[in-house]
Design an enzyme around this catalytic site. Structure first.
Site, short mmCIF file in Angstrom:
data_model
loop_
_atom_site.label_atom_id
_atom_site.label_comp_id
_atom_site.label_asym_id
_atom_site.label_seq_id
_atom_site.Cartn_x
_atom_site.Cartn_y
_atom_site.Cartn_z
N GLU A 156 10.89 -40.13 39.06
CA GLU A 156 11.84 -39.76 40.04
C GLU A 156 11.38 -38.84 40.81
O GLU A 156 12.23 -39.20 41.77
CB GLU A 156 13.09 -39.78 39.02
CG GLU A 156 13.74 -41.10 38.70
CD GLU A 156 14.10 -42.34 39.63
OE1 GLU A 156 13.39 -43.10 40.54
OE2 GLU A 156 14.87 -42.91 39.26
N THR A 176 16.24 -40.60 48.91
CA THR A 176 17.33 -40.12 48.22
C THR A 176 17.08 -38.76 48.14
O THR A 176 18.01 -38.23 47.88
CB THR A 176 16.81 -41.01 46.67
OG1 THR A 176 16.94 -42.33 46.66
CG2 THR A 176 17.85 -40.21 45.45
N1 HSE Z 1 22.51 -40.23 40.82
C1 HSE Z 1 21.11 -40.08 41.43
C2 HSE Z 1 21.51 -39.91 43.26
C3 HSE Z 1 21.31 -42.02 41.60
O1 HSE Z 1 23.57 -39.98 44.06
O2 HSE Z 1 20.91 -38.72 43.81
C4 HSE Z 1 20.30 -42.15 42.43
O3 HSE Z 1 19.60 -43.84 42.59
#
Ligand code: HSE
Length: 310
Positions: free
Chosen positions: A128, A180
């Site tokens: 990730e 993200t």
């Molecule tokens: N917990 C992570 C965020 C999930 O909210 O950045 C990303 O899919």
């Protein structure tokens, strides 16, 4: 011998549970073919969403997972991977996490590495970093384990529970996000005690509702995040319209899926696709994908490799 893995998409955060709560869902999913080889690595993406992925596999979530298994196994193996994408990348449904989870599961098996789930979550979460800048474990944990996962992102301690069969989800994929990584950079680096208490209470109530099927506090809890969603929602012009449409369609609560841009609603009945489409159009939405699905109590699992070409 190759193995083929089906890996479910997941919805992280679930409102107040930033980086802590995540739910595996039945649709969409990715199928991943993995075979050890003596040659160079080869990674191919298939399916409608394959063009969203970078050409160089070293820029994907897969590469850190391969490298970590080379370190763990102490051998310099090659690997051939084919990912059949069913999950739209960067939509908030854990697309990158699902592939990292599938690959970690497959390499653990092919190399006989004997990693337990806590270690598999750690290795898959390394992937990730490629997508989010920092390793978050929520999506990979739900894809690996299925069900509802509660994870402590500081220690890696987790529990997973089955979700009863009375809940449905409708997911609206619309709009775009920068990445993200960018959506995480926007977030405050500290929270005040009032927000902490608010989010802890609502995250706990949400877990209670999902486990017991008692819907009474579900909506308020899912929509009660005081820290993360209010910041991110401002970046999504479709946020208010989609939320309103899903609530009118009978959703108990609505929230961003992961870092967005998708939103999802939780229902205690099977929602009508036609009703939701009409409501979304009445709220001005034109360019979107609607998915109606359910929580999945099954995480990554092997499938016959013939199914990958189906
Ligand atoms: N917990 C992570 C965020 C999930 O909210 O950045 C990303 O899919």
């Amino acid at each position: 011998m190759p193995i083929c893995i089906r890996s479910p998409a997941s919805i992280a955060n679930l409102g107040p549970g930033f980086d802590v709560l995540s739910l595996a869902i039945q649709e969409p999913y990715d199928d991943v073919y993995v075979e050890l080889s003596r040659g160079d690595d080869r990674v191919d993406f298939m399916g409608d969403y394959s063009h969203y992925l970078p050409n160089d596999y070293r820029a994907t979530t897969l590469y850190p997972v391969i490298e970590e298994f080379r370190r763990i196994a102490g051998i310099d193996f090659g690997v051939h991977i084919v990912v059949k994408k069913g999950i739209k990348p960067a939509s908030g449904l854990g697309s990158s996490g699902a592939d990292a989870a599938a690959l970690a599961y497959a390499l653990n098996k092919l190399l006989n590495a004997g990693l337990d789930y806590k270690s598999l979550i750690r290795v898959a979460a390394l992937g990730e970093i490629a997508a989010a800048g920092t390793p978050h474990m929520d999506n990979v944990a739900a894809s690996l384990l299925g069900g509802l996962v509660i994870i402590n992102p500081v220690t890696g301690d987790f529990v997973r529970v089955d979700v009863p069969s009375n809940y449905w989800l409708s997911i609206v994929i619309a709009g775009n996000k920068p990445s993200t990584k960018e959506m995480r950079k926007l977030l405050p680096s500290a929270v005040d005690m009032t927000s902490l208490k608010n989010n802890s209470a609502y995250a706990s109530m949400l877990v209670y509702s999902l486990i017991t099927g008692d819907r009474n506090v579900l909506g308020k809890a899912l929509m009660g995040d005081a820290v993360v969603e209010p910041v991110r929602a401002k970046l999504y012009p479709h946020y208010d319209a989609v939320k309103e449409a899903l609530l009118k369609a009978g959703a108990i609560g609505v929230a961003l899926a992961g870092a967005g841009p998708s939103l999802f609603g939780i229902f205690d009945f099977e929602p009508s696709r036609e009703d939701i489409n009409n409501l979304l159009r009445n709220h001005g939405l034109r360019d979107y994908t609607l998915i109606i699905t359910r929580p999945s109590n099954v995480g990554v699992h092997e499938i016959p490799c013939g199914d990958l070409n189906a």
